[in-house]
Design an enzyme around this catalytic site. Structure first.
Site, mmCIF file in Angstrom:
data_model
loop_
_atom_site.group_PDB
_atom_site.id
_atom_site.type_symbol
_atom_site.label_atom_id
_atom_site.label_comp_id
_atom_site.label_asym_id
_atom_site.label_seq_id
_atom_site.Cartn_x
_atom_site.Cartn_y
_atom_site.Cartn_z
ATOM 1 N N HIS A 39 0.957 -1.234 0.154
ATOM 2 C CA HIS A 39 0.092 -0.027 -0.026
ATOM 3 C C HIS A 39 1.017 1.238 0.198
ATOM 4 C CE1 HIS A 39 -3.316 -2.591 0.980
ATOM 5 N NE2 HIS A 39 -4.172 -1.455 0.604
ATOM 6 N N LYS A 97 -10.144 -9.782 6.527
ATOM 7 C CA LYS A 97 -10.762 -10.181 7.725
ATOM 8 C C LYS A 97 -10.938 -9.244 8.812
ATOM 9 C CE LYS A 97 -7.075 -12.604 10.138
ATOM 10 N NZ LYS A 97 -7.273 -12.379 12.010
#
Lengths: 182, 277
Positions: A39, A97
């Site tokens: 990222h 998750k």
């Protein structure tokens, strides 16, 4: 399960806007793995794939002999402050998750969704995957961006594009229960 | 130090290898039973989907002989030693050798790093790692409990006032509440009560090795309180935030009440293999 499972294929388009939190989905097509390091690099150097309609998978897989051996989801909350630019560039889905924060919930509004994949289910995940390619391999196996082909990976919509968030609903319920103790 | 050719060394290294391999691939039958029971009883449709994935994942891992989760944990070892075998440093070396071999051959994810430099040793061993717990027993046997970080990081300890034993339940519920979705619920909860500060934590972890498909009334009561939280599988909401609570106790100081909670994900992995001498 009484409700129908929605079939989706990447790249995703406006069809994601119809999804509601709690819908079960089977996703096919290419997805891109990315954790913290990837990222940060994409933020600085640009996205090494076409972000339009793309899906990002929060995952650090185990790859051996060009095969996906294990690929369970990692905790998405670590990417809470790192996902806005991807959604702005046209990413339509995030998979991970544990859900994400209020910032991402707002960023997803009217454009994209967050899918949850069951934590710890690395063997199930890899049985639905083939490896297509890799970017940023110098970041190491866990942090590289792997291009993975999915064949009907079972997911559930955790946060939809209308601001509904089932993680947040469960969290608020647990808060109410906890308050009764003090 | 004994050579790797020493029969006892080889037997221990082999037993460690087999127990670790088995633990990461196949769940103990009692753990599988509580997951299946919860899957059948869960009423929330999203949570039911999570249980379907968990059960499919267990089946695929066993069929293909691959680890069920990519976090293959750090090695926590419980070793029992029979009366005729004297404990030596070599036992530690043999177990570490088994860990290095299984890490390379399965393969397992190398998870062990120096706590400060964060340098990864690459073979899942390090200073004081594997974590070894040695006890006398009838046979020479190695139990491996691979512990993943997601659940371990959510564990807590407290020193309660001896007059406040009613707060034990609150402390357990609060620990699960603070953990939220992060330990990959539905969790299995090990509770250590009594002993000393460090002893309570060791008891909490040992409790995870107890059969989870039977519970005392006290354990049931705590489980019931935890499941009222409604966090559900993976934090998506549902009836089962936890599958089981196991409590272990030890004598403690009259002025103390140590309580430790060790959280384990749904994959309460452990396996025991006897060393063939």
């Amino acid at each position: 399960m009484s409700k129908k499972i929605v079939q989706l294929k990447t790249p995703l388009g406006e069809e994601v806007l119809k999804l509601k939190a709690g819908d079960h989905v089977e996703l096919s097509g290419i997805v891109y793995t990315a954790r913290d390091e990837a990222h940060l690099r994409m933020m600085e150097n640009g996205v090494p794939f076409d972000p339009k309609g793309a899906v990002i998978f929060h995952c650090g897989p185990v790859i051996r002999d060009k095969k996906v051996i294990a690929a369970g989801p990692t905790t998405s909350a670590r990417m809470n402050e790192l996902s806005g630019f991807l959604i702005e560039k046209g990413v339509r889905g995030l998979i991970g998750k544990g859900g994400m924060g209020a910032t991402v919930r707002k960023q997803l509004k009217g454009t994209a969704v967050y899918f949850a994949f069951t934590g710890g289910c690395a063997a199930l995940a890899s049985s639905h995957m083939t490896l297509n390619g890799v970017h940023y391999e110098d970041l190491g196996m866990a942090e590289a961006v792997w291009e993975i082909g999915l064949d009907r990976l079972p997911l559930v919509v955790g946060i939809d594009s209308h601001g509904n968030d089932i993680f947040d609903a469960a969290r608020r319920k647990s808060e109410t229960v906890m308050r009764k103790y003090s | 130090m004994k050579t790797p050719d020493d029969p006892l060394h080889k037997a221990l290294a082999d037993a460690t290898f087999q127990a670790y391999r088995q633990a990461v691939i196949r769940l103990p039958p009692d753990v599988l039973r509580v997951i299946e029971k919860a899957a059948a009883a869960e009423t929330n449709p999203v949570a039911r989907g999570e249980f379907t994935n968990i059960l499919k994942n267990i089946e695929i891992a066993e069929r293909l002989g691959v680890p069920m989760c990519q976090d293959t944990g750090v090695p926590v070892i419980y070793l029992t030693i029979p009366p005729d075998v004297p404990l030596s440093q070599d036992f530690y070396d043999a177990v570490a050798e088994g860990v290095r071999r299984v890490t390379k051959e399965v393969p397992l994810r190398p998870n062990v790093v120096d706590p400060l430099t964060r340098h990864n040793t690459g073979d899942n061993t390090g200073a004081g790692m594997p974590a070894m717990h040695v006890k006398p027993g009838k046979t020479l046997a190695v139990t491996v409990l691979p512990k993943g970080a997601g659940a371990e990081n959510m564990s807590r300890i407290t020193m309660l006032l001896p007059s406040k034993k009613d707060l034990i339940e609150k402390f357990v519920v609060e620990t699960v509440y603070l953990a939220g979705s992060r330990p990959c619920p539905p969790v299995i909860i090990g509770v250590g009560i009594g002993g000393t500060f460090d002893g309570a934590a060791a008891l909490a972890k040992e409790a995870l090795l107890e059969p989870v498909d039977t519970m005392t009334e006290y354990e049931q009561q705590i489980l019931c309180a935890v499941n009222k939280l409604g966090i559900g599988p993976m934090g998506l909401g549902g009836d089962f935030t936890a599958l089981a609570v196991k409590v272990k106790t030890a004598g403690c100081h009259t002025a103390s009440l140590p309580v430790a909670v060790n959280i384990q994900c749904w994959a309460n992995r452990h396996a025991t293999v006897e060393a063939k001498r």
